[in-house]
Structure formats: structure tokens, C-alpha cells
Design a protein around this motif. Sequence first.
Motif, PDB file in Angstrom:
ATOM      1  N   VAL A 129      30.138  21.607 -17.568  1.00  0.00           N
ATOM      2  CA  VAL A 129      31.361  21.420 -16.774  1.00  0.00           C
ATOM      3  C   VAL A 129      31.532  19.945 -16.384  1.00  0.00           C
TER       4      VAL A 129
ATOM      5  N   ALA B 190      36.051  20.984 -12.240  1.00  0.00           N
ATOM      6  CA  ALA B 190      36.560  22.316 -11.890  1.00  0.00           C
ATOM      7  C   ALA B 190      37.485  22.125 -10.683  1.00  0.00           C
TER       8      ALA B 190
ATOM      9  N   GLY C  62      36.071  28.880  -9.461  1.00  0.00           N
ATOM     10  CA  GLY C  62      36.522  27.803 -10.343  1.00  0.00           C
ATOM     11  C   GLY C  62      37.201  28.321 -11.598  1.00  0.00           C
TER      12      GLY C  62
ATOM     13  N   ASN D  95      39.171  24.632 -15.400  1.00  0.00           N
ATOM     14  CA  ASN D  95      37.953  23.991 -15.895  1.00  0.00           C
ATOM     15  C   ASN D  95      38.138  23.156 -17.151  1.00  0.00           C
TER      16      ASN D  95
ATOM     17  N   GLY E 250      36.021  32.804 -12.832  1.00  0.00           N
ATOM     18  CA  GLY E 250      36.294  32.283 -11.491  1.00  0.00           C
ATOM     19  C   GLY E 250      37.235  33.129 -10.669  1.00  0.00           C
TER      20      GLY E 250
ATOM     21  N   GLY F  63      33.871  27.926 -13.231  1.00  0.00           N
ATOM     22  CA  GLY F  63      33.348  26.612 -13.612  1.00  0.00           C
ATOM     23  C   GLY F  63      32.759  25.769 -12.495  1.00  0.00           C
TER      24      GLY F  63
ATOM     25  N   LEU G  98      29.472  26.574 -17.898  1.00  0.00           N
ATOM     26  CA  LEU G  98      30.418  27.691 -17.904  1.00  0.00           C
ATOM     27  C   LEU G  98      30.328  28.381 -19.267  1.00  0.00           C
TER      28      LEU G  98
ATOM     29  N   ALA H 277      40.966  18.525 -15.765  1.00  0.00           N
ATOM     30  CA  ALA H 277      40.782  19.943 -15.407  1.00  0.00           C
ATOM     31  C   ALA H 277      42.047  20.605 -14.824  1.00  0.00           C
TER      32      ALA H 277
END
Length: 346
Positions: free
Chosen positions: A32, A35, A62, A65, A116, A123, A128, A148
Motif C-alpha cells: 500500500v 489509503a 480503507g 487505495n 475496507g 488498504g 492489501l 489514492a
Amino acid sequence: MRAFQLVKWQQPPELREVPVPEPGPGQVLVKVGGAGACHSDLHIMQAPAALGEGTRLPFTLGHENAGWVDTPGPGVTGFASGDPVIVYGPWGCGLCANCRKGRENYCQHTSGQGGGLGSHDGGMADYLLVPASRFLIPLGTLDPREAAPLTDAALTSYHAVKRSLHLLGAGSTAVVIGTGGLGQMAIQILRAISTATTIVAVDTTAAKLEIATHMGADETLLSGDQAVTRIKDITRGQGAELVLDMVGVEPTLRMAARVARVLGHITLVGLGGGAVPVNFSSPPHECSVAAPYWGYIPELMEVIVLAQQQKIKVLIEHFPLEQAAEAYRLLHDGKIQGRAVITPHA
Ligand code: NAD
Ligand code: ZN
Ligand code: ZN
């Protein structure tokens, strides 16, 4: 690895130690980069219990992402370790009619929830697990830490604008109510793809309205009766062709119904839980209302192009994973200017 998880409903999320997931066939493990903290997460944290089918606790928050491909699972082609990618959020079945059109947000077999949101981990973690490579869009030269929010704040706004472009001819007016993470993207997207539309931004705070001006709003108004009067003035009494309500509480929806015009359209994006009565004269005659959820995969590709062309840019404040709770506290208190993005690998 570290993961910022909702463990109990209506309790603050916790930073916990969990195993790094292993990608199975067709899956991809993403390291990641960023996020985003979306206002929807605050709605989720405040929800009394399960949000939909398949929701289970704990889960990692999250849903906005981007990052770098870490490990492509067996059989995955087209992606290599280190590729910068953004993750399309609503994960459908991939096989129903809507999914085959890239409209996985409206999958006919799943809830269209992605990581998420309760059914899969998100994320806000070091890594992830993305269940299929079709959810990854290459970012090219864009930095995942900056990109993101394009996958939710921008995609949701892009979808909301694009589906109403037929209303936005030269001389038209679009009103954006709520100029936070999503509203700021809606303003820039309107500016970029509907150049002859007058954009009116409405918010409750002067600071947000100042940002809205920088993002391309032609006029900024504090929420309330005066805003309604001014929008009627600007539109010579007719009202706006398009009203995007990025808040969705009763006062904003009531305002939307008052400032939309005959044959216009109100788009309810905010999850504020408000409702307004419908009667013969309100909303105005033949003014339609829709509440879209997220956007389509091809639209995310278009959003990435807009960002690569520098026609849209997210105003970002970065936070390390240890400060995720603080980022949400600031968002809750209205103290995030644009979008808070958690960067586990800053
Ligand atoms: P945000 O907190 O960044 O921004 C909200 C903005 O609304 C703030 O600038 C705030 O000052 C303003 N506001 C609050 N009350 C207002 C009022 N009465 N009048 C005018 N402005 C007001 O939130 P965000 O992340 O941009 O999310 C906005 C909403 O969109 C949330 O409800 C979120 O859950 C929802 N959302 C929906 C979708 C979807 O698919 N439909 C996707 C993402 C987010
Ligand atoms: Zn969101
Ligand atoms: Zn499907």
C-alpha cells in the motif's frame, strides 16, 4: 504486518498486528502506497451493526487505495512486482451483465462492496490483497501516495458528473453542495469536462469555499436561504440544471430541491441519511433524482487520464499508519482541507 481495523461496532478502530495475506490464483498482493480516509468510513464507524451481506468483524478499513504490485498470484499476467497501480474499489463477480460492462459497483450477484467496507480487508495496512487483477489500473507516472483518492473521491464525482453531461450545455449551471474530499473533485471535473458551465459551490465553512474557488468554482456560497436566493438570481429565476448533493442531510436535500430547475436533475451522493418529501411541485416538474454508488472501471481509467493531464489534483494531507485515528478525528471535526491519505510506507 500492521492493519488499522474496526474490531467492534461503534468503537474506535485499532492498529493491530495481522499476518501478511498470501495471494492465491488470480489474486494480487499490493504494497500500500496510499489509503484515503473517506467520510463514508465515519458513517461505517458510527453504524450500529453489520452494513450489508457478508460483513464480518474485524476488518481493515480503507477503500480508497493505491500502491505498488508486490506479489502477483499464480496465473496473473500483465502486472509485475513494483508496478504502480490504483485499486478499483467495488469488487463484483466479474461475470454478470453489469460486471461485464465494467459496472462492478452494480454487480447483480454481490453487494458491490470491496476491501475496507466490511466484507474484505481494506488498504489501511502494509499490504492489501486484491482478489482479481482486473481491479488494478496502472498509474504510469502518478505516485500512489498522491493518486489514492482518485479511485473514490474522484471516481464517484466523475460518474456523478458524466451521467448528467447531457444537461450541461453552454450557459448551464451546476451546484455542488459540500466541498470536501468529493466536492473538490466534482468542481475540478466539471471545470475540465464541461467548460461552459457555471459552477456554484456551497459549504458551511468559509475555508472550504476558498479552496473551492482555487479548484475552479465560479461562485461560492455559504449554505442557507441566501444561497437559494443567489442561485435563483444567477439562473434568472430558473434554477440549476444539475445539483450535486455531496452531504445528503435534510437541509442540503431541501436546498437541492429548491435550487434545481424544471427538467433538471438532483444527484444525491452524500450518505447523510436525509430525506425530502416529493409532491406535485417539489422537486420542480420533471426534475429527476438519483443516488449513484461509486463509478465504473472504464470511468476510473478516464479519471487517471485527467490526473495524468494535470486537469484534476487532490489536495492531500499525508499521515503515517500510526496516525490513522488522528486523521479520522480531524475529518470528523471538519479540519481536513481536502483528503487525508494514510501512507504505511512513507
Ligand atoms: P468530507 O467530510 O471531506 O466533506 C464534506 C463537506 O460537506 C465538508 O466540506 C463540510 O463542511 C460540508 N458540509 C457539511 N454539512 C454541510 C451543509 N449542511 N451544507 C453544505 N456543506 C456541508 O466528506 P467526503 O469524503 O467528501 O464525503 C462526502 C459524502 O459522500 C459522505 O456522506 C460520504 O459518505 C459520501 N460518499 C458517497 C459515495 C457514493 O458512492 N455515493 C462515495 C464516497 C463518499
Ligand atoms: Zn468512500
Ligand atoms: Zn457481477
